[in-house]
Write an enzyme that holds these catalytic residues in place. Structure first.
Site, mmCIF file in Angstrom:
data_model
loop_
_atom_site.group_PDB
_atom_site.id
_atom_site.type_symbol
_atom_site.label_atom_id
_atom_site.label_comp_id
_atom_site.label_asym_id
_atom_site.label_seq_id
_atom_site.Cartn_x
_atom_site.Cartn_y
_atom_site.Cartn_z
ATOM 1 N N ASN A 131 11.687 0.721 -0.080
ATOM 2 C CA ASN A 131 10.609 1.574 0.405
ATOM 3 C C ASN A 131 10.072 1.180 1.774
ATOM 4 O O ASN A 131 9.579 2.028 2.510
ATOM 5 C CB ASN A 131 9.465 1.570 -0.612
ATOM 6 N N ASP A 164 9.389 -10.213 5.673
ATOM 7 C CA ASP A 164 9.779 -9.123 6.551
ATOM 8 C C ASP A 164 11.223 -8.740 6.214
ATOM 9 O O ASP A 164 12.094 -9.612 6.132
ATOM 10 C CB ASP A 164 9.672 -9.592 8.005
ATOM 11 N N ASP A 169 6.420 -7.483 0.701
ATOM 12 C CA ASP A 169 5.851 -6.803 1.861
ATOM 13 C C ASP A 169 5.713 -7.830 2.979
ATOM 14 O O ASP A 169 5.516 -9.023 2.723
ATOM 15 C CB ASP A 169 4.469 -6.220 1.521
ATOM 16 N N LYS A 204 16.176 7.682 9.441
ATOM 17 C CA LYS A 204 16.146 8.260 8.094
ATOM 18 C C LYS A 204 17.412 9.067 7.791
ATOM 19 O O LYS A 204 17.866 9.096 6.644
ATOM 20 C CB LYS A 204 14.894 9.103 7.908
ATOM 21 N N SER A 225 13.230 10.350 3.814
ATOM 22 C CA SER A 225 12.171 11.246 4.301
ATOM 23 C C SER A 225 12.800 12.610 4.516
ATOM 24 O O SER A 225 14.033 12.729 4.635
ATOM 25 C CB SER A 225 11.610 10.716 5.626
ATOM 26 N N ARG A 274 0.845 -1.198 0.000
ATOM 27 C CA ARG A 274 0.000 0.000 0.000
ATOM 28 C C ARG A 274 0.879 1.246 0.000
ATOM 29 O O ARG A 274 2.109 1.159 0.008
ATOM 30 C CB ARG A 274 -0.909 0.003 1.232
ATOM 31 N N GLY A 275 0.246 2.414 0.000
ATOM 32 C CA GLY A 275 0.947 3.673 0.137
ATOM 33 C C GLY A 275 1.927 3.937 -0.991
ATOM 34 O O GLY A 275 1.671 3.641 -2.164
ATOM 35 N N TYR A 299 12.740 7.765 14.435
ATOM 36 C CA TYR A 299 12.458 7.901 13.010
ATOM 37 C C TYR A 299 13.477 8.814 12.342
ATOM 38 O O TYR A 299 14.026 8.491 11.281
ATOM 39 C CB TYR A 299 11.043 8.445 12.829
#
Length: 280
Positions: free
Chosen positions: A107, A80, A42, A178, A161, A21-22, A174
């Site tokens: 991703n 995973d 995924d 990143k 990000s 998704r996304g 996070y």
């Protein structure tokens, strides 16, 4: 007789992680539209240590169906990225089926555990964030690098990000992960350039949770910040110089360009798609 496929990525094979998704789904369909064949990977189920709903097997299958409708040959792998053996198996399967691996889109990632000051995370929360977002990215590179080396070419796109460029309160894990992805990109680019492999980072800003992509990253960030769901888009838009959220299609189009031969002289770079957020 089937007509040859056309597009910026015609004849290429790509492995895309976090594809259920996304941004992962949007990249997958954009790659298929541009002529690539794809292996979609995924976890497709609950991920230990992640406090929100992960993508599902049915969502991963839906991404695959969308890509097939666009003419792509599609392989699906439920794995995973914390499992190095599963990543190696996925790369081997892609190479056996397609005869090559031209692109890796790293991703897969998580936005939480988050929402607390740096000293309030426990060891397990810190470790799961870095294990998935940073070490998982390295595992992806390691899984495909030998195949790309043998064919003397390839493009690796690491999805980082704006948190890889600036700090955010209450998102220390996070942000650290990143920033690590951006640093890993630069170091890997130097290591792999002599082998014909390019490595670049893509830094999205506040990306709208488009219903067709079934994304929820932005709403999960809002939840961690205790922003009401009904107000989260308006809240994030206030920080956008363009006065609009970034569309997932914009991220996917940037990934296509980085994967294509049109960016053949670009490596070790950071491409920011954030509506001007980090220009302030």
């Amino acid at each position: 007789m089937t007509a040859p496929r056309t597009g910026l990525l015609a004849g290429k094979a790509a492995l895309i992680t976090g594809a259920a998704r996304g941004i992962g789904r949007t990249c997958a369909t954009a790659f298929a539209r541009e002529g690539a064949d794809v292996l979609l990977l995924d976890a497709a189920g609950p991920v230990a240590g992640v406090p929100y709903r992960s993508g599902s097997a049915s969502q991963l299958d839906h991404t695959a169906a969308l890509c097939r409708d666009l003419g792509a040959t599609v392989l699906v792998r439920q794995a995973d990225i914390r499992d190095p053996g599963a990543l190696r198996d996925a790369a081997r399967e892609a190479h056996q089926r397609f005869g090559r691996i031209d692109v890796l889109v790293n991703n897969a990632g998580i936005a939480a555990p988050s929402g607390r000051a740096v000293h309030q995370y426990d060891e397990d929360e810190w470790e799961v964030m870095l294990d998935i977002n940073l070490t998982g990215t390295w595992r992806g590179i390691r899984a495909v690098a030998d195949y790309m080396t043998r064919q003397r070419g390839g493009s690796i796109v690491n999805v980082a990000s704006t948190a890889g460029l600036v700090g955010y309160r209450h998102f220390a894990g996070y942000v650290a992960s990143k920033h690590g992805v951006v640093g890993l990109t630069k170091a890997a680019a130097l290591d792999l350039a002599p082998l014909g492999i390019r490595v670049n980072a893509l830094c999205p800003g506040s990306v709208r949770d488009a219903p067709e992509a079934e994304g929820l990253m932005l709403s999960e960030i809002a939840r961690a910040l205790e922003i009401p769901v009904a107000e989260h888009e308006a809240t994030f838009v206030r920080d956008q110089p363009t006065n609009e959220l970034v569309e997932p299609d914009s991220i996917a189009e940037a990934a296509v360009w980085l994967a294509s031969d049109r960016s053949r002289q670009m490596t070790g770079s950071v491409l920011t798609v954030d509506g001007g957020f980090t220009s302030r």
